[in-house]
Design an enzyme around this catalytic site. Structure first.
Site, PDB file in Angstrom:
ATOM      1  CG  ASP A 135     -14.867  37.037  75.840  1.00  0.00           C
ATOM      2  OD1 ASP A 135     -15.115  36.059  75.113  1.00  0.00           O
ATOM      3  OD2 ASP A 135     -14.371  38.096  75.415  1.00  0.00           O
ATOM      4  NE  ARG A 186     -13.733  31.899  72.778  1.00  0.00           N
ATOM      5  CZ  ARG A 186     -14.131  33.149  73.035  1.00  0.00           C
ATOM      6  NH1 ARG A 186     -13.797  33.746  74.186  1.00  0.00           N
ATOM      7  NH2 ARG A 186     -14.881  33.787  72.182  1.00  0.00           N
TER       8      ARG A 186
HETATM    9  C1  LIG Z   1     -10.226  32.791  70.557  1.00  0.00           C
HETATM   10  C2  LIG Z   1      -9.667  33.023  71.918  1.00  0.00           C
HETATM   11  C3  LIG Z   1     -10.470  33.562  72.897  1.00  0.00           C
HETATM   12  C4  LIG Z   1      -9.983  33.738  74.193  1.00  0.00           C
HETATM   13  N1  LIG Z   1     -10.825  34.152  75.191  1.00  0.00           N
HETATM   14  C5  LIG Z   1     -10.367  34.172  76.458  1.00  0.00           C
HETATM   15  C6  LIG Z   1     -11.241  34.437  77.552  1.00  0.00           C
HETATM   16  O1  LIG Z   1     -12.452  34.666  77.389  1.00  0.00           O
HETATM   17  N2  LIG Z   1     -10.728  34.448  78.810  1.00  0.00           N
HETATM   18  C7  LIG Z   1      -9.388  34.189  79.042  1.00  0.00           C
HETATM   19  O2  LIG Z   1      -8.974  34.171  80.207  1.00  0.00           O
HETATM   20  N3  LIG Z   1      -8.540  33.961  78.029  1.00  0.00           N
HETATM   21  C8  LIG Z   1      -8.988  33.942  76.752  1.00  0.00           C
HETATM   22  N4  LIG Z   1      -8.110  33.676  75.734  1.00  0.00           N
HETATM   23  C9  LIG Z   1      -6.638  33.709  75.975  1.00  0.00           C
HETATM   24  C10 LIG Z   1      -6.101  32.387  76.488  1.00  0.00           C
HETATM   25  O3  LIG Z   1      -6.520  32.164  77.808  1.00  0.00           O
HETATM   26  C11 LIG Z   1      -4.553  32.372  76.431  1.00  0.00           C
HETATM   27  O4  LIG Z   1      -4.060  33.367  77.272  1.00  0.00           O
HETATM   28  C12 LIG Z   1      -3.975  32.589  75.045  1.00  0.00           C
HETATM   29  O5  LIG Z   1      -4.711  31.913  74.090  1.00  0.00           O
HETATM   30  C13 LIG Z   1      -2.512  32.104  74.959  1.00  0.00           C
HETATM   31  O6  LIG Z   1      -2.436  30.750  75.268  1.00  0.00           O
HETATM   32  P1  LIG Z   1      -2.255  29.573  74.192  1.00  0.00           P
HETATM   33  O7  LIG Z   1      -3.357  28.600  74.431  1.00  0.00           O
HETATM   34  O8  LIG Z   1      -2.172  30.097  72.824  1.00  0.00           O
HETATM   35  O9  LIG Z   1      -0.955  28.813  74.646  1.00  0.00           O
HETATM   36  P2  LIG Z   1       0.503  29.294  75.019  1.00  0.00           P
HETATM   37  O10 LIG Z   1       1.173  28.084  75.579  1.00  0.00           O
HETATM   38  O11 LIG Z   1       0.470  30.531  75.835  1.00  0.00           O
HETATM   39  O12 LIG Z   1       1.132  29.660  73.621  1.00  0.00           O
HETATM   40  C14 LIG Z   1       1.417  28.696  72.629  1.00  0.00           C
HETATM   41  C15 LIG Z   1       2.127  29.388  71.477  1.00  0.00           C
HETATM   42  O13 LIG Z   1       1.210  30.278  70.848  1.00  0.00           O
HETATM   43  C16 LIG Z   1       1.839  31.479  70.447  1.00  0.00           C
HETATM   44  N5  LIG Z   1       1.198  32.616  71.131  1.00  0.00           N
HETATM   45  C17 LIG Z   1       0.350  32.567  72.189  1.00  0.00           C
HETATM   46  N6  LIG Z   1      -0.067  33.803  72.522  1.00  0.00           N
HETATM   47  C18 LIG Z   1       0.560  34.659  71.695  1.00  0.00           C
HETATM   48  C19 LIG Z   1       0.551  36.080  71.546  1.00  0.00           C
HETATM   49  N7  LIG Z   1      -0.189  36.850  72.345  1.00  0.00           N
HETATM   50  N8  LIG Z   1       1.331  36.628  70.589  1.00  0.00           N
HETATM   51  C20 LIG Z   1       2.063  35.859  69.766  1.00  0.00           C
HETATM   52  N9  LIG Z   1       2.107  34.497  69.858  1.00  0.00           N
HETATM   53  C21 LIG Z   1       1.369  33.914  70.798  1.00  0.00           C
HETATM   54  C22 LIG Z   1       3.287  31.344  70.809  1.00  0.00           C
HETATM   55  O14 LIG Z   1       3.971  30.854  69.691  1.00  0.00           O
HETATM   56  C23 LIG Z   1       3.283  30.295  71.908  1.00  0.00           C
HETATM   57  O15 LIG Z   1       4.470  29.604  71.969  1.00  0.00           O
HETATM   58  C24 LIG Z   1      -8.609  33.444  74.457  1.00  0.00           C
HETATM   59  C25 LIG Z   1      -7.800  32.899  73.463  1.00  0.00           C
HETATM   60  C26 LIG Z   1      -8.311  32.672  72.206  1.00  0.00           C
HETATM   61  C27 LIG Z   1      -7.419  32.037  71.183  1.00  0.00           C
END
Ligand SMILES: Cc1cc2nc3c(=O)[nH]c(=O)nc-3n(C[C@H](O)[C@H](O)[C@H](O)COP(=O)(O)OP(=O)(O)OC[C@H]3O[C@@H](n4cnc5c(N)ncnc54)[C@H](O)[C@@H]3O)c2cc1C
Length: 339
Positions: A135, A186
């Protein structure tokens, strides 16, 4: 502003004591965390597999302060790998370098990760090694993590890859490094508090870069993971692979446990590979705070309840009204506890 405050609080020991001590936050954590134990995580993985979804298990923990903690994490990750093999689950594992002691001693950290990769290789047993992803944590660790993957690959551990964050200005170069290496990436937006010197302050830039980097990885990357819940970006990916004739089997979507289950299922039904990131364990505080920072509506509910439970219920109403006040209330609570 609220997001920044929450990410700041995710690193505060006082806020941690306060938040983890309340039943409502435990309840909230249960939405995003499969449970405290490996058995609970395996049951969640089985249920997701039954619905056609792959899994990546994450034993929660980061920034350990002793070698004993890092060794315990190594042991647990090896137990996870053995359980995945025993139960025949469609799952791999995600680990955080600081959980293996990156802050304590990089060589010690690397040895722990090598032990895990070695065991994952043995358990592959000719059917393909179990994949272990590093990660990505805050930008303090980006170069060390990318370089660690390169050096592990050079030493023959090719069942590993990492995560790149579109919010960081350096990421296009890291995408090229991982493409050259042939390692799996990822792609995420990034979940940490970062200074403007290294990250885009404007979310629109993070989203724009995500799309550019995603296209590059879909064109030239090794089985990239598009990890987002952003429907506009997901739709863009679907259109892009269709127009370019990129096979659905050559990449996967990834989402978090407890977030947009409807979308996970829909994509699977459309024939895309979908993997769900399933965290478990007792060290859920920083993970929960990052999830709350992503969606302040969750936070307002929780902070109001904490305020009530802590006997300063008068704060409950303003908390529910003003998102910006929520983190302020938590900081106030942290201050109250310190006195
Ligand atoms: C499988 C996976 C692994 C990840 N690993 C890492 C990592 O190693 N390092 C790292 O820095 N980040 C990691 N992340 C987190 C990532 O960086 C984002 O912070 C997170 O995915 C929210 O961003 P988004 O792309 O969904 O977009 P956004 O623009 O933030 O969200 C889009 C939409 O998704 C929904 N949504 C997003 N988050 C949430 C929530 N928490 N609760 C409810 N609804 C939500 C909402 O409807 C929002 O409008 C990971 C995410 C995923 C999916």
């Amino acid at each position: 502003m609220l997001k920044q405050s929450l990410l700041y609080l995710s690193q505060s020991p006082t806020a941690k004591r306060m938040v983890t001590g309340t039943p409502v936050s435990r309840q909230m954590a249960r939405r995003f965390v499969a449970g405290d134990t490996l058995d609970e995580a395996l049951a969640a993985a089985r249920a997701l597999n039954d619905a056609g979804l792959s899994v990546s298990l994450d034993y929660l923990g980061e920034a350990v302060e002793s070698r004993e903690e890092a060794e315990a994490a190594t042991d647990m990750v090896i137990r996870i790998l053995e359980a995945l093999k025993r139960d025949g689950l469609d799952a791999n594992v995600s680990v955080k370098p600081t959980q293996f002691g990156l802050d304590l001693d990089p060589d010690f950290c690397r040895r722990g990760i090598e032990m895990v990769l070695q065991r994952a290789r043995e358990l592959g047993d000719g059917e393909g090694e179990i994949f272990v992803r590093l990660d990505m944590e805050s930008s303090d660790y980006t170069e060390r993590t990318v370089a660690l993957v390169e050096s592990l690959w050079a030493d023959g551990f090719q069942n590993t890859g990492t995560v790149l964050q579109s919010m960081l200005r350096r990421t296009p170069d890291d995408v090229e490094r991982m493409i050259r290496l042939g390692a799996r990436v990822r792609l995420v937006k990034g979940a940490y508090l970062e200074p403007e010197t290294v990250a885009y302050p404007d979310k629109a830039d993070t989203d724009r870069m995500f799309v550019e980097e995603m296209e590059r990885l879909l064109d030239a990357g090794k089985y990239p993971a598009i990890a987002t819940h952003d429907e506009a970006i997901i739709d863009h990916a679907r259109r892009y692979v269709w127009e370019k004739g990129i096979a659905k089997e050559s990449f996967e979507f990834q989402m978090l446990y407890g977030v947009r289950r409807d979308l996970q299922t829909r994509l699977r039904e459309e024939g895309y590979n979908v993997r769900v990131y399933v965290p478990f364990g007792e060290s859920w505080y920083p993970y929960l705070m990052r999830r709350l920072a992503e969606r302040p509506a969750n936070m307002m509910f929780m902070a109001g309840s904490i305020a009530k439970e802590s006997g300063i219920g008068g704060l409950g109403r303003p908390l529910a009204i003003g998102g910006g006040m929520v983190a302020g209330a938590l900081a106030a609570l942290a201050w109250r506890r310190r006195r």
